[in-house]
Design a protein around this motif. Structure first.
Motif, PDB file in Angstrom:
ATOM      1  N   ASP A  68       0.910  -1.194   0.036  1.00  0.00           N
ATOM      2  CA  ASP A  68      -0.051  -0.117   0.178  1.00  0.00           C
ATOM      3  C   ASP A  68       0.719   1.290  -0.071  1.00  0.00           C
ATOM      4  O   ASP A  68       1.722   1.375   0.671  1.00  0.00           O
ATOM      5  CB  ASP A  68      -0.905   0.023   1.213  1.00  0.00           C
ATOM      6  N   ASP A  69       0.297   2.223  -0.998  1.00  0.00           N
ATOM      7  CA  ASP A  69       1.288   3.317  -0.731  1.00  0.00           C
ATOM      8  C   ASP A  69       1.312   4.142   0.426  1.00  0.00           C
ATOM      9  O   ASP A  69       2.148   5.233   0.562  1.00  0.00           O
ATOM     10  CB  ASP A  69       0.488   4.361  -1.714  1.00  0.00           C
ATOM     11  N   ALA A  70       0.455   3.891   1.477  1.00  0.00           N
ATOM     12  CA  ALA A  70       0.388   4.436   2.566  1.00  0.00           C
ATOM     13  C   ALA A  70       1.566   4.129   3.436  1.00  0.00           C
ATOM     14  O   ALA A  70       2.084   5.020   4.442  1.00  0.00           O
ATOM     15  CB  ALA A  70      -0.846   4.158   3.526  1.00  0.00           C
ATOM     16  N   TYR A  71       2.358   3.063   3.129  1.00  0.00           N
ATOM     17  CA  TYR A  71       3.609   2.602   3.928  1.00  0.00           C
ATOM     18  C   TYR A  71       4.947   2.909   3.068  1.00  0.00           C
ATOM     19  O   TYR A  71       5.943   2.368   3.389  1.00  0.00           O
ATOM     20  CB  TYR A  71       3.378   1.222   4.108  1.00  0.00           C
ATOM     21  N   LYS A  72       4.873   3.481   1.953  1.00  0.00           N
ATOM     22  CA  LYS A  72       6.009   4.046   1.163  1.00  0.00           C
ATOM     23  C   LYS A  72       6.305   5.387   1.397  1.00  0.00           C
ATOM     24  O   LYS A  72       5.551   6.239   1.934  1.00  0.00           O
ATOM     25  CB  LYS A  72       5.637   3.739  -0.344  1.00  0.00           C
ATOM     26  N   ASN A  73       7.567   5.715   0.979  1.00  0.00           N
ATOM     27  CA  ASN A  73       7.968   6.951   0.934  1.00  0.00           C
ATOM     28  C   ASN A  73       7.947   7.599   2.329  1.00  0.00           C
ATOM     29  O   ASN A  73       7.659   8.682   3.015  1.00  0.00           O
ATOM     30  CB  ASN A  73       7.213   8.139   0.014  1.00  0.00           C
ATOM     31  N   GLN A  74       8.038   6.672   3.424  1.00  0.00           N
ATOM     32  CA  GLN A  74       8.250   7.043   4.749  1.00  0.00           C
ATOM     33  C   GLN A  74       9.583   7.859   5.068  1.00  0.00           C
ATOM     34  O   GLN A  74      10.595   7.907   4.274  1.00  0.00           O
ATOM     35  CB  GLN A  74       8.137   5.935   5.856  1.00  0.00           C
ATOM     36  N   ALA A  75       9.453   8.546   6.328  1.00  0.00           N
ATOM     37  CA  ALA A  75      10.706   9.499   6.644  1.00  0.00           C
ATOM     38  C   ALA A  75      11.942   8.812   6.872  1.00  0.00           C
ATOM     39  O   ALA A  75      12.879   9.318   6.773  1.00  0.00           O
ATOM     40  CB  ALA A  75      10.309  10.324   8.067  1.00  0.00           C
ATOM     41  N   TYR A  76      11.709   7.542   7.340  1.00  0.00           N
ATOM     42  CA  TYR A  76      12.892   6.697   7.569  1.00  0.00           C
ATOM     43  C   TYR A  76      13.581   6.418   6.395  1.00  0.00           C
ATOM     44  O   TYR A  76      14.795   5.924   6.263  1.00  0.00           O
ATOM     45  CB  TYR A  76      12.564   5.416   8.430  1.00  0.00           C
ATOM     46  N   ASP A  77      12.928   6.086   5.130  1.00  0.00           N
ATOM     47  CA  ASP A  77      13.510   5.701   3.957  1.00  0.00           C
ATOM     48  C   ASP A  77      12.635   6.269   2.668  1.00  0.00           C
ATOM     49  O   ASP A  77      11.874   6.003   2.043  1.00  0.00           O
ATOM     50  CB  ASP A  77      13.358   4.233   3.740  1.00  0.00           C
ATOM     51  N   PRO A  78      12.698   7.775   2.421  1.00  0.00           N
ATOM     52  CA  PRO A  78      11.866   8.558   1.860  1.00  0.00           C
ATOM     53  C   PRO A  78      11.769   8.336   0.401  1.00  0.00           C
ATOM     54  O   PRO A  78      10.824   8.403  -0.337  1.00  0.00           O
ATOM     55  CB  PRO A  78      12.397   9.941   1.941  1.00  0.00           C
ATOM     56  N   ASN A  79      12.765   7.771  -0.038  1.00  0.00           N
ATOM     57  CA  ASN A  79      12.950   7.241  -1.503  1.00  0.00           C
ATOM     58  C   ASN A  79      12.787   5.801  -1.906  1.00  0.00           C
ATOM     59  O   ASN A  79      12.727   5.293  -3.112  1.00  0.00           O
ATOM     60  CB  ASN A  79      14.240   7.830  -2.403  1.00  0.00           C
ATOM     61  N   ASN A  80      12.396   5.085  -0.761  1.00  0.00           N
ATOM     62  CA  ASN A  80      12.228   3.686  -0.887  1.00  0.00           C
ATOM     63  C   ASN A  80      13.241   2.862  -1.469  1.00  0.00           C
ATOM     64  O   ASN A  80      13.025   2.069  -2.427  1.00  0.00           O
ATOM     65  CB  ASN A  80      10.875   3.349  -1.924  1.00  0.00           C
ATOM     66  N   GLU A  81      14.138   3.104  -1.046  1.00  0.00           N
ATOM     67  CA  GLU A  81      15.630   2.621  -1.761  1.00  0.00           C
ATOM     68  C   GLU A  81      16.363   1.494  -0.784  1.00  0.00           C
ATOM     69  O   GLU A  81      16.982   0.512  -1.390  1.00  0.00           O
ATOM     70  CB  GLU A  81      16.726   3.692  -1.711  1.00  0.00           C
TER      71      GLU A  81
END
Length: 396
Positions: free
Chosen positions: A116-129
């Motif tokens: 779910d997009d709600a769990y992506k781009n979080q502050a701990y890993d903003p670019n999902n890398e």
């Protein structure tokens, strides 16, 4: 002859369509995860690691840790090599900042699309890398309704209630323990202010005489067997415990609570990155995620996984709280090195002090020692100045 050739061709095409692992037979990955944090075939659940090996031929060497801090120490000191780790949000940020994680190749993780997009781009890993969400969850209070009065529940204050002295458990890691104290005191759980951290430590020292023991995975036996009656812990683990002891209940404290995401990462030094990414992709399969988390009780970041869960799990207000409840939650951020060291030092004091009285004695002793050192230094400097004046006088 043509019919025979056509039949052979069809058979070849059918065989080529079957899933064939690109990995060598007997290949192994080392997975380092929280204890009690993957379905292992118990009580009829899926054995996730065995199923992965069955589908890919890759064996799993599975090891566990009991806190983010112990995971970090193990990685930092070296001596062990892991291909997969599953830390929490704030620890992922720390590992990224210290260059301790590999970047992921999402082309090798096509099932990432189900997250779910709600769990992506979080502050701990903003670019999902560097990470892929594994679970999300909350922290609250578990209590035994046979022994704890309902009039006492609702607040973190229950953990400081003298009525239940000796039957209270507490987190055995600084970040979770300090957060509870900070929530109770109305302090930001991500504060770096030394005075705030000292106030939180003092509150924990005040609690210490009431605490039976500081625990992580040991909580299961203690709460299920009714050796202890009250404990703060993760909601997903509560759901497992309640299955063993139906008298155990749970609530979200009114002051607020931690809302977290645990995610799958590949640490630096990984020996088989492609096989590790195959494992991440496997865990993101909706059927695997649903079957896995149906057993664990934790919340899935993959909406399609719910169709593979028992209805009672998928609709649980503990695993999937309302928006109103979630609005009281807050996520941990990565603290600075100085703040982390300060918290660790204060946590050591919490664990080694006997209570508020001994803490006060210790503080007065430390103050007295500092004052004595200051007076000695001042007297030494005074004598040196006098000696220097006498030397100049003699020279003249």
């Amino acid at each position: 002859m043509k019919k025979l050739s056509a039949l052979i061709l069809c058979l070849l095409l059918a065989v080529s369509a079957l899933p064939v692992s690109a990995f060598a037979e007997g290949e192994t990955i080392n997975v380092y995860n929280w204890g009690q944090y993957i379905a292992d075939g118990t009580d009829g659940s899926i054995d996730v690691n065995a199923e992965f090996t069955k589908r890919t031929g890759i064996k799993v060497n599975y090891m566990t840790f009991d806190s983010n801090e112990s995971l970090y120490t193990k990685l930092k000191t070296g001596g062990s090599t892991y291909d997969i780790i599953i830390p929490s949000d704030y620890m992922i940020a720390r590992l990224i900042s210290e260059g301790m994680l590999e970047k992921l190749d999402l082309e090798n993780i096509p099932n990432y699309k189900y997250v779910d997009d709600a769990y992506k781009n979080q502050a701990y890993d903003p670019n999902n890398e560097y990470s892929v969400p594994y679970t999300w969850g909350t922290v609250g209070v578990i209590y035994n309704s046979k022994y704890v009065s309902e009039s006492d529940v609702g607040s973190w204050n229950l953990l400081w209630n003298k009525k239940y002295s000796g039957k209270i458990l507490m987190f055995d890691n600084p970040r979770d323990a300090f957060a509870i104290s900070e929530e109770l005191l109305g302090i930001d759980v991500n504060t770096e202010n030394p005075d705030d951290l000292r106030a939180a430590a003092y509150k924990l020292i005040e609690q210490k005489p009431l605490v039976q023991s500081y625990v992580m995975d040991q909580i299961y036996d203690k709460m299920e067997r009714e050796e202890a009656w009250i404990a703060p812990y993760y909601a997903g683990d509560y759901l497992q415990m309640a299955g063993e002891n139906p008298d155990l209940k749970f609530y979200f404290p009114k002051e607020g609570f931690n809302l977290f995401i645990d995610a799958i990462c590949i640490p630096k030094g990984c020996q088989n990155k492609k096989a590790a990414e195959e494992y991440i992709n496997f865990l993101c399969d909706p059927e695997i995620s649903g079957s896995n988390l149906d057993y664990l009780g934790y919340s899935t970041p993959i909406p399609d996984a719910k169709q593979y869960m028992d209805e009672s799990t998928a609709s649980s207000e503990i695993a999937y709280p309302s928006k109103d409840v979630l609005s009281r939650g807050s996520s941990f951020m990565n603290l600075s090195t100085q703040a982390s060291q300060n918290m660790d030092s204060l946590w050591l004091q919490v664990k080694t002090q006997g209570g508020v009285e001994s803490y006060a004695v210790w503080s007065m002793a430390a103050l007295a020692a500092a004052l004595a050192a200051y007076l000695i230094i001042r007297e030494t400097r005074r004598k040196r100045r006098i000696a220097n004046r006498c030397k100049k006088w003699k020279e003249t």
